[in-house]
Motif scaffolding. Sequence first.
Motif, PDB file in Angstrom:
ATOM      1  N   ASN A 169      22.181  90.684  -3.046  1.00 36.18           N
ATOM      2  CA  ASN A 169      22.453  89.535  -2.181  1.00 36.18           C
ATOM      3  C   ASN A 169      21.223  88.688  -1.873  1.00 36.18           C
ATOM      4  O   ASN A 169      21.332  87.614  -1.281  1.00 36.18           O
ATOM      5  CB  ASN A 169      23.079  90.013  -0.862  1.00 36.18           C
ATOM      6  CG  ASN A 169      22.178  90.981  -0.126  1.00 36.18           C
ATOM      7  OD1 ASN A 169      21.438  91.728  -0.763  1.00 36.18           O
ATOM      8  ND2 ASN A 169      22.237  90.979   1.198  1.00 36.18           N
ATOM      9  N   VAL A 170      20.027  89.164  -2.260  1.00 39.83           N
ATOM     10  CA  VAL A 170      18.802  88.401  -2.000  1.00 39.83           C
ATOM     11  C   VAL A 170      17.957  88.347  -3.278  1.00 39.83           C
ATOM     12  O   VAL A 170      17.207  89.280  -3.582  1.00 39.83           O
ATOM     13  CB  VAL A 170      17.964  89.024  -0.856  1.00 39.83           C
ATOM     14  CG1 VAL A 170      16.767  88.125  -0.538  1.00 39.83           C
ATOM     15  CG2 VAL A 170      18.807  89.235   0.386  1.00 39.83           C
ATOM     16  N   PRO A 171      18.064  87.287  -4.054  1.00 44.00           N
ATOM     17  CA  PRO A 171      17.255  87.178  -5.293  1.00 44.00           C
ATOM     18  C   PRO A 171      15.766  87.176  -4.983  1.00 44.00           C
ATOM     19  O   PRO A 171      15.341  86.738  -3.912  1.00 44.00           O
ATOM     20  CB  PRO A 171      17.694  85.827  -5.876  1.00 44.00           C
ATOM     21  CG  PRO A 171      19.011  85.536  -5.234  1.00 44.00           C
ATOM     22  CD  PRO A 171      18.954  86.146  -3.874  1.00 44.00           C
ATOM     23  N   PHE A 172      14.993  87.670  -5.915  1.00 44.98           N
ATOM     24  CA  PHE A 172      13.529  87.682  -5.813  1.00 44.98           C
ATOM     25  C   PHE A 172      13.031  86.483  -6.609  1.00 44.98           C
ATOM     26  O   PHE A 172      13.294  86.370  -7.809  1.00 44.98           O
ATOM     27  CB  PHE A 172      12.977  88.984  -6.394  1.00 44.98           C
ATOM     28  CG  PHE A 172      11.538  89.250  -6.073  1.00 44.98           C
ATOM     29  CD1 PHE A 172      11.179  90.120  -5.051  1.00 44.98           C
ATOM     30  CD2 PHE A 172      10.527  88.637  -6.803  1.00 44.98           C
ATOM     31  CE1 PHE A 172       9.854  90.378  -4.756  1.00 44.98           C
ATOM     32  CE2 PHE A 172       9.194  88.878  -6.516  1.00 44.98           C
ATOM     33  CZ  PHE A 172       8.853  89.756  -5.491  1.00 44.98           C
ATOM     34  N   ILE A 173      12.297  85.582  -5.949  1.00 46.44           N
ATOM     35  CA  ILE A 173      11.869  84.330  -6.583  1.00 46.44           C
ATOM     36  C   ILE A 173      10.347  84.246  -6.587  1.00 46.44           C
ATOM     37  O   ILE A 173       9.700  84.481  -5.563  1.00 46.44           O
ATOM     38  CB  ILE A 173      12.456  83.112  -5.854  1.00 46.44           C
ATOM     39  CG1 ILE A 173      13.992  83.142  -5.925  1.00 46.44           C
ATOM     40  CG2 ILE A 173      11.926  81.808  -6.447  1.00 46.44           C
ATOM     41  CD1 ILE A 173      14.662  82.085  -5.087  1.00 46.44           C
ATOM     42  N   VAL A 174       9.785  83.915  -7.744  1.00 43.91           N
ATOM     43  CA  VAL A 174       8.350  83.696  -7.877  1.00 43.91           C
ATOM     44  C   VAL A 174       8.138  82.255  -8.292  1.00 43.91           C
ATOM     45  O   VAL A 174       8.714  81.791  -9.284  1.00 43.91           O
ATOM     46  CB  VAL A 174       7.716  84.639  -8.917  1.00 43.91           C
ATOM     47  CG1 VAL A 174       6.229  84.339  -9.073  1.00 43.91           C
ATOM     48  CG2 VAL A 174       7.919  86.095  -8.512  1.00 43.91           C
ATOM     49  N   ASN A 175       7.324  81.536  -7.538  1.00 46.12           N
ATOM     50  CA  ASN A 175       7.027  80.137  -7.838  1.00 46.12           C
ATOM     51  C   ASN A 175       5.574  79.963  -8.254  1.00 46.12           C
ATOM     52  O   ASN A 175       4.673  80.539  -7.636  1.00 46.12           O
ATOM     53  CB  ASN A 175       7.284  79.250  -6.617  1.00 46.12           C
ATOM     54  CG  ASN A 175       8.738  78.838  -6.502  1.00 46.12           C
ATOM     55  OD1 ASN A 175       9.379  78.514  -7.496  1.00 46.12           O
ATOM     56  ND2 ASN A 175       9.274  78.864  -5.293  1.00 46.12           N
ATOM     57  N   THR A 176       5.346  79.215  -9.315  1.00 42.82           N
ATOM     58  CA  THR A 176       4.030  78.679  -9.637  1.00 42.82           C
ATOM     59  C   THR A 176       4.177  77.160  -9.528  1.00 42.82           C
ATOM     60  O   THR A 176       5.297  76.658  -9.383  1.00 42.82           O
ATOM     61  CB  THR A 176       3.573  79.063 -11.063  1.00 42.82           C
ATOM     62  OG1 THR A 176       4.313  78.289 -12.022  1.00 42.82           O
ATOM     63  CG2 THR A 176       3.794  80.551 -11.333  1.00 42.82           C
ATOM     64  N   PRO A 177       3.086  76.407  -9.571  1.00 39.79           N
ATOM     65  CA  PRO A 177       3.243  74.946  -9.472  1.00 39.79           C
ATOM     66  C   PRO A 177       4.194  74.357 -10.501  1.00 39.79           C
ATOM     67  O   PRO A 177       4.853  73.355 -10.230  1.00 39.79           O
ATOM     68  CB  PRO A 177       1.809  74.436  -9.680  1.00 39.79           C
ATOM     69  CG  PRO A 177       0.958  75.535  -9.147  1.00 39.79           C
ATOM     70  CD  PRO A 177       1.670  76.801  -9.540  1.00 39.79           C
ATOM     71  N   GLU A 178       4.319  74.986 -11.690  1.00 40.55           N
ATOM     72  CA  GLU A 178       5.135  74.410 -12.757  1.00 40.55           C
ATOM     73  C   GLU A 178       6.434  75.159 -13.020  1.00 40.55           C
ATOM     74  O   GLU A 178       7.371  74.596 -13.572  1.00 40.55           O
ATOM     75  CB  GLU A 178       4.347  74.370 -14.087  1.00 40.55           C
ATOM     76  CG  GLU A 178       3.132  73.471 -14.086  1.00 40.55           C
ATOM     77  CD  GLU A 178       1.900  74.180 -13.559  1.00 40.55           C
ATOM     78  OE1 GLU A 178       1.946  75.416 -13.437  1.00 40.55           O
ATOM     79  OE2 GLU A 178       0.907  73.494 -13.249  1.00 40.55           O
ATOM     80  N   VAL A 179       6.503  76.452 -12.639  1.00 39.75           N
ATOM     81  CA  VAL A 179       7.602  77.303 -13.086  1.00 39.75           C
ATOM     82  C   VAL A 179       8.232  78.042 -11.916  1.00 39.75           C
ATOM     83  O   VAL A 179       7.530  78.511 -11.018  1.00 39.75           O
ATOM     84  CB  VAL A 179       7.103  78.327 -14.132  1.00 39.75           C
ATOM     85  CG1 VAL A 179       8.243  79.231 -14.596  1.00 39.75           C
ATOM     86  CG2 VAL A 179       6.508  77.602 -15.335  1.00 39.75           C
ATOM     87  N   ALA A 180       9.573  78.160 -11.939  1.00 36.03           N
ATOM     88  CA  ALA A 180      10.312  78.974 -10.976  1.00 36.03           C
ATOM     89  C   ALA A 180      10.936  80.152 -11.709  1.00 36.03           C
ATOM     90  O   ALA A 180      11.585  79.976 -12.745  1.00 36.03           O
ATOM     91  CB  ALA A 180      11.396  78.146 -10.287  1.00 36.03           C
ATOM     92  N   ILE A 181      10.741  81.363 -11.191  1.00 38.10           N
ATOM     93  CA  ILE A 181      11.215  82.587 -11.828  1.00 38.10           C
ATOM     94  C   ILE A 181      12.123  83.308 -10.848  1.00 38.10           C
ATOM     95  O   ILE A 181      11.766  83.485  -9.682  1.00 38.10           O
ATOM     96  CB  ILE A 181      10.035  83.494 -12.215  1.00 38.10           C
ATOM     97  CG1 ILE A 181       9.065  82.722 -13.127  1.00 38.10           C
ATOM     98  CG2 ILE A 181      10.505  84.770 -12.891  1.00 38.10           C
ATOM     99  CD1 ILE A 181       7.653  83.216 -13.054  1.00 38.10           C
ATOM    100  N   GLN A 182      13.304  83.730 -11.317  1.00 44.28           N
ATOM    101  CA  GLN A 182      14.253  84.394 -10.423  1.00 44.28           C
ATOM    102  C   GLN A 182      14.772  85.680 -11.047  1.00 44.28           C
ATOM    103  O   GLN A 182      15.130  85.722 -12.226  1.00 44.28           O
ATOM    104  CB  GLN A 182      15.425  83.465 -10.095  1.00 44.28           C
ATOM    105  CG  GLN A 182      16.465  84.095  -9.172  1.00 44.28           C
ATOM    106  CD  GLN A 182      17.486  83.091  -8.681  1.00 44.28           C
ATOM    107  OE1 GLN A 182      17.198  81.916  -8.552  1.00 44.28           O
ATOM    108  NE2 GLN A 182      18.694  83.561  -8.411  1.00 44.28           N
ATOM    109  N   VAL A 183      14.826  86.744 -10.234  1.00 43.22           N
ATOM    110  CA  VAL A 183      15.322  88.041 -10.696  1.00 43.22           C
ATOM    111  C   VAL A 183      16.086  88.698  -9.543  1.00 43.22           C
ATOM    112  O   VAL A 183      16.025  88.270  -8.401  1.00 43.22           O
ATOM    113  CB  VAL A 183      14.171  88.976 -11.134  1.00 43.22           C
ATOM    114  CG1 VAL A 183      13.345  88.355 -12.228  1.00 43.22           C
ATOM    115  CG2 VAL A 183      13.295  89.330  -9.948  1.00 43.22           C
TER     116      VAL A 183
END
Length: 321
Positions: A169-183
């Motif tokens: 129910n809570v995705p893990f999101i990693v942001n860099t200035p150019e890229v969004a990553i979701q798991v």
Amino acid sequence: MNKSTDIDIVVRYLEDPENEQLKAELNDWIEQDNANLDIFLDMKAMWQGDPLPAASSTYDVHGQWEQLDQQLVAPAAKPTPVVQMKRRYWWAAAAVLLLAAGTWTFFGPGGYQTFATNQQRDSIRLSDGSMLYLNSNTRVRYAREFGKNSRTIKIDKGEAFFDVTKQDNVPFIVNTPEVAIQVLGTSFNVKSSNHDVKVFVESGKVSATYKATGKKVILTPGMEASLNSQQHDIDTKTYSKRNNILAWKTRTLIFDETPLSEVAASLADFYHVQVKISNPQLADKKLLATFPDLSLDEVLDIMRKTLRINITKTNDLVEIY
């Protein structure tokens, strides 16, 4: 320049923003590293008692530079003496923390944390049980309320490995200035440099989106995506089990009949040196070896004897011929 000196430059400017010499010192310090602008803006927000931006928000770096440039030229309001004294002591305590630990953290009134490493590596267990491993010269930040309603982390620079606890129910999101990553739950590595972000998946599944174009790629174990901000494109590559992408974390280099050209690239990345193959005929020569947390000199000595090649090392340059 050490971190206590960095903080002192910012604090002295915030205490006396009309001082031309302090303006010049601050400007010189910011120009040394793009990340210093973020540090200054964070400290300024905390100084003024403003809430810091959310970790997932997009930072208008160009706009902030323009605002800062105007500040360093135009007169600014000076804090009251009472506030200066209280905050001076508060930041002095922060400076002690920076000196006391290789990994340092800022706590802002907006509930925002920043962690960074210098020459060492470190790890952090997050509140949701996930593990975050930081390579040297890495800076990340996330909300103090991380794990309750959202799990978002921003990588300002450097390289980090994530071992994520699954929460549907809570995705893990990693942001860099150019890229969004979701798991949801997986383990993966993110390396962010000036114009390039690389995402490598060890287990599970990762979605990586290039923010500028909306292009998206789904990565599964063994896959790596390279996202170049100058090319606005995504390249993917699938690795065998024997690769050295995570060598910075495992501290072990493994070469399984690996061409010397690839060995040179791995050594350069692992030891932060420049490796040059002067004799092109050696580029395809294969190396079969495992180096468990050895020094560069030890590795080069083994390579000389194993491959019967010449290698010299001068400062940060390694030449193979």
